[in-house]
Write an enzyme that holds these catalytic residues in place. Structure first.
Site, short mmCIF file in Angstrom:
data_model
loop_
_atom_site.label_atom_id
_atom_site.label_comp_id
_atom_site.label_asym_id
_atom_site.label_seq_id
_atom_site.Cartn_x
_atom_site.Cartn_y
_atom_site.Cartn_z
N ASP A 204 -34.18 -27.23 -34.19
CA ASP A 204 -33.06 -26.70 -33.82
C ASP A 204 -31.98 -26.27 -35.05
O ASP A 204 -31.33 -27.05 -35.57
CB ASP A 204 -32.36 -27.81 -32.92
N ASP B 182 -28.78 -20.06 -32.68
CA ASP B 182 -29.29 -21.37 -32.37
C ASP B 182 -30.66 -21.41 -31.94
O ASP B 182 -30.76 -20.75 -30.58
CB ASP B 182 -28.23 -22.03 -31.38
#
Ligand SMILES: *[C@@H]1O[C@H](CO)[C@@H](O)[C@H](O)[C@H]1NC(C)=O
Length: 401
Positions: free
Chosen positions: A93, A280
């Protein structure tokens, strides 16, 4: 996912505080020449390879698996923790700063996930610092907002191994409690990959890994998705990489973020708020300000409307999906070479499927939030992306599939 320490403060503000607490300096790279193969290498790339010290630095492949739940928008890979190693499936992430994993100390709320058992590891060193992270994400078609997706963690250090590369005494945060929405995730934990190189990446870079990683997100039907630690795989993309510098005049505190200079729908400009957008890999949807979101949708069809049942989301009657079939959304970024480049979300990403509990209404890709903007997997699955901590930049090139 976009993580922040909670409670009750606006997400972004708190997040910056947390991330800076975790931020660690990138060691100064020493200029060592590494042998290159005979293919032509751009000057930018050659410089990048030279930054890596010459020992112990071969790039490491990490195979990724796409969690397909109606959409191809979330990828997970394996991480091993402890001695002997215990295995977990995590999201890699770029929107959060740390490794979070459920532990056996989490007795009532972590039962659906694999849990790390510290009593079975000789390398575990437990800490006492307790933090609460709130996560913002759009997993599958249901967006999850900070207040409802939270984990309580304590700090520790452990031996962490990713892609066969092992790092001792890496920082990890063990989950001792989590909210039901977090427990519902089809993965065990989250390996945050901050632009400041913390935890596993910090240790790997100290051992000689080049200070960058690349993501190749493909749909489940294609397979072969992977993350490459410390390298760039040219066979996975077309043309050259476009690099955008991370902003230097704002405190990124570990985020990967850029300032787009333009926003277009089918080539027609939409007013752009000129706000920072977080790149992201752990978020599926796109998040923009309400004004930008509504300006984009207005250019596509008036049938896209806010869904009051889930504030911030928008939908279109599934029966009208053909009206959004040819709408592409393009973001323009300044490149390091001075020329702007475009990143485009193809129209097939615009519907992310019916809302849970409302099969007639299909959710559209962009969610509105006036606190932060996020570009997630619906864009990143179409581009090979290079997250370069050493040169503080992100590279993009169209996927070669
Ligand atoms: C946990 O955090 C505290 C406070 O920041 C620190 O003193 C301690 O060394 C940390 N423990 C571990 C195991 O990382």
């Amino acid at each position: 996912m976009f993580a922040s320490l909670c409670l009750r403060l606006p997400l972004l503000v708190v997040s910056l505080g947390v991330a800076s607490a975790l931020a660690l300096a990138v060691p100064q790279p020493s200029p060592v020449t590494v042998a290159l193969t005979s293919r032509r290498v751009s000057r930018e790339e050659a410089a990048l390879v030279r930054r890596a010290p010459a020992r112990n630095n071969l790039p490491k492949q990490v195979p990724l698996d796409n969690i397909f739940e109606g959409t191809d928008l979330q990828w997970v890979g394996e991480i091993k923790v402890g001695t002997p190693p215990q295995s977990f499936r995590v999201i890699f992430d770029t929107g959060s700063p740390a490794l979070l994993l459920p532990s056996t100390e989490c007795t009532s709320t972590c039962t659906t996930q694999r849990r790390f058992d510290p009593s079975k590891s000789s390398s575990y060193v437990g800490g006492t610092r307790v933090s609460i992270y709130g996560f913002f994400t759009g997993g599958g078609v249901t967006p999850i907002y900070g207040d409802t997706s939270m984990v309580t963690v304590h700090n520790a250090t452990e031996t962490i191994s990713i892609g066969g590369l092992s790092v001792k005494k890496a920082a990890v945060f063990f989950i001792t409690e989590q909210t039901p929405l977090f427990a519902a995730n089809p993965f065990d934990g989250i390996q945050g990959l901050s632009s400041d190189a913390s935890g596993f990446m910090k240790g790997a870079i100290e051992q000689g890994l080049a200070p960058l990683f690349s993501m190749y997100f493909t749909p489940k039907s294609v397979g072969n998705a992977n993350m490459l630690l410390g390298g760039i795989d040219r066979s996975k993309f077309r043309g050259d990489l476009w690099y955008a510098s991370l902003p230097t005049d704002v405190d990124l505190s570990g985020l990967w973020a850029l300032f787009p200079t333009g926003l277009k729908v089918n080539g027609a400009a939409v007013p752009n708020k000129d706000a920072m957008i977080i790149i992201d890999s752990g978020t599926s949807n796109v998040v923009l300000s309400t004004a930008e979101t509504e300006a984009i949708y207005a250019k596509i069809t008036p049938e896209i409307k806010p869904n009051p049942a889930l504030p911030g989301t928008y939908g279109i009657p599934c029966a009208s999906l053909r009206k959004i079939r040819s709408a592409e959304i393009t973001f323009t970024f300044p490149s390091q070479s001075g020329r702007p480049f475009d990143l485009t979300i193809p129209s097939r990403e615009l519907s992310v499927g019916p809302f849970k509990g409302n099969p007639e209404l299909c959710q559209t890709l962009i969610n509105a939030d006036d606190r932060f903007s996020i570009l997630g997997a619906s864009l990143l699955k179409h581009y090979y992306t290079v997250y370069d901590m050493g040169a503080k930049r992100i590279g993009f090139a169209p996927n070669g599939v």
